[in-house]
Design a protein around this motif. Structure first.
Motif, PDB file in Angstrom:
ATOM      1  N   ARG A 176       1.028   2.463  11.724  1.00 11.63           N
ATOM      2  CA  ARG A 176       1.758   2.044  10.531  1.00 11.63           C
ATOM      3  C   ARG A 176       1.599   3.078   9.419  1.00 11.63           C
ATOM      4  N   ARG A 177       2.539   3.022   8.465  1.00 11.10           N
ATOM      5  CA  ARG A 177       2.508   3.923   7.312  1.00 11.10           C
ATOM      6  C   ARG A 177       2.870   3.139   6.062  1.00 11.10           C
ATOM      7  N   ARG A 178       2.432   3.653   4.928  1.00  8.89           N
ATOM      8  CA  ARG A 178       2.756   3.033   3.650  1.00  8.89           C
ATOM      9  C   ARG A 178       3.850   3.830   2.945  1.00  8.89           C
ATOM     10  N   SER A 214       1.759  -5.770   0.626  1.00 10.59           N
ATOM     11  CA  SER A 214       2.434  -4.766  -0.203  1.00 10.59           C
ATOM     12  C   SER A 214       1.914  -4.848  -1.638  1.00 10.59           C
ATOM     13  N   ARG A 231       4.695  -0.318  -2.976  1.00 14.41           N
ATOM     14  CA  ARG A 231       4.018   0.245  -1.807  1.00 14.41           C
ATOM     15  C   ARG A 231       3.992  -0.755  -0.649  1.00 14.41           C
ATOM     16  N   TRP A 233       4.088  -1.690   3.486  1.00 14.80           N
ATOM     17  CA  TRP A 233       3.629  -1.122   4.754  1.00 14.80           C
ATOM     18  C   TRP A 233       4.649  -1.430   5.847  1.00 14.80           C
ATOM     19  N   THR A 236       5.302   2.830  11.867  1.00 15.39           N
ATOM     20  CA  THR A 236       5.593   4.255  11.695  1.00 15.39           C
ATOM     21  C   THR A 236       7.036   4.593  12.041  1.00 15.39           C
ATOM     22  N   TYR A 239       9.572   3.934   9.142  1.00 10.71           N
ATOM     23  CA  TYR A 239       9.264   4.475   7.817  1.00 10.71           C
ATOM     24  C   TYR A 239      10.509   4.967   7.084  1.00 10.71           C
TER      25      TYR A 239
END
Length: 274
Positions: A176-178, A214, A231, A233, A236, A239
């Motif tokens: 995962r990415r933010r 978030s 922000r 999440w 990935t 994104y």
């Protein structure tokens, strides 16, 4: 050659024929045993590396290198047993190795970096990375270079020494990415309304993860705007689609709610002089 000369040769070498034969047989036996031992150890090395899922390119190279080293260690005493002076051979090989090493200094650095890349795997084929001042998807990693495909489908070949000389940022390795967004609103806008709009957009998008939670907050009172951070999440793979959609929806919802997004302005004053 007449019969007398043949008789002289036989008379000269016949007494030592048995010793020469024993030396030759011993040397040949050493070579055969060395070849078998080198092949056996090389095979064990290859199986061990395959069992640990080490890259096939590095596995093949290391196994062949082990074979060559072991066979060379056995071949030198075998040649000595056969009566061949090995000191000059070793000196010549050492000088040749030094000359080759100096000539291929850059290539050897790339090779060493390639071994480290394949062994420690900071990135894999298919990962999107920043490395060597370049960004792209890893197409292949060889012992001397790494090939990236950029977003506009350019092919970049980077020497491995350059890849390993700086940080390697891997955007694909984590699940995962933010998404980090900074949205500036005007000081006249209703800050609470803007925050509620951001929270609503986060709740409405199914791609945004519930855990981790978030973040929506006021980050800064800027020179010309109140800066909010958003922000969420995401996985990935989601994104970029989620980021682009969020930016589009924020502008649409802010316009509909009358929340102004300021842009940089400059006031210029003219003074008239007689």
């Amino acid at each position: 050659m007449d019969a007398k000369a043949v008789e002289e040769l036989i008379a000269q070498y016949a007494p030592n024929a048995a010793a020469i034969g024993i030396q030759a047989a011993t040397a040949l036996t050493l070579l055969l045993v060395g070849y078998w031992a080198a092949k056996f150890v090389s095979g064990l090395t290859s199986k061990a590396m395959v069992k640990r899922s080490i890259d096939a390119t590095l596995t093949n190279f290391i196994s062949k290198l082990v074979f060559c080293i072991i066979f060379a260690l056995v071949a030198i005493p075998a040649l000595a047993e056969a009566g061949i002076q090995t000191a000059s051979v070793i000196a010549a090989l050492g000088a040749a190795g030094l000359a080759v090493g100096l000539a291929l200094q850059g290539s050897l650095a790339n090779f060493a970096a390639g071994v480290l890349l394949i062994a420690f795997r900071p990135c894999r084929v298919g990962d999107w990375i920043d490395a060597g001042d370049c960004s792209g998807t890893v197409e292949s990693i060889s012992l001397f270079s790494t090939i990236l495909l950029t977003g506009d489908y350019k092919r970049i070949v980077i020497p491995n020494a350059r890849v390993m000389s700086g940080p390697i940022t891997n955007y694909s390795v984590m699940p995962r990415r933010r998404i980090d967004l900074v949205i500036g609103i005007s000081y006249d806008a209703d800050m609470r309304t803007a925050i509620k709009i951001l929270e609503k957009l986060i709740q409405a998008d199914e791609r945004i993860l519930k855990d981790p939670a978030s973040t929506v907050a006021v980050s800064e009172l800027g020179n010309s705007s109140v800066n909010l951070i958003c922000r969420p999440w995401v996985a990935t793979a989601d994104y970029w689609p989620t980021r682009w959609k969020m930016i589009e929806d924020i502008k649409t919802e802010f316009d509909a709610a009358g929340v102004g997004i300021p842009y940089p302005q400059m006031d210029v004053h003219f003074h008239k002089q007689d």
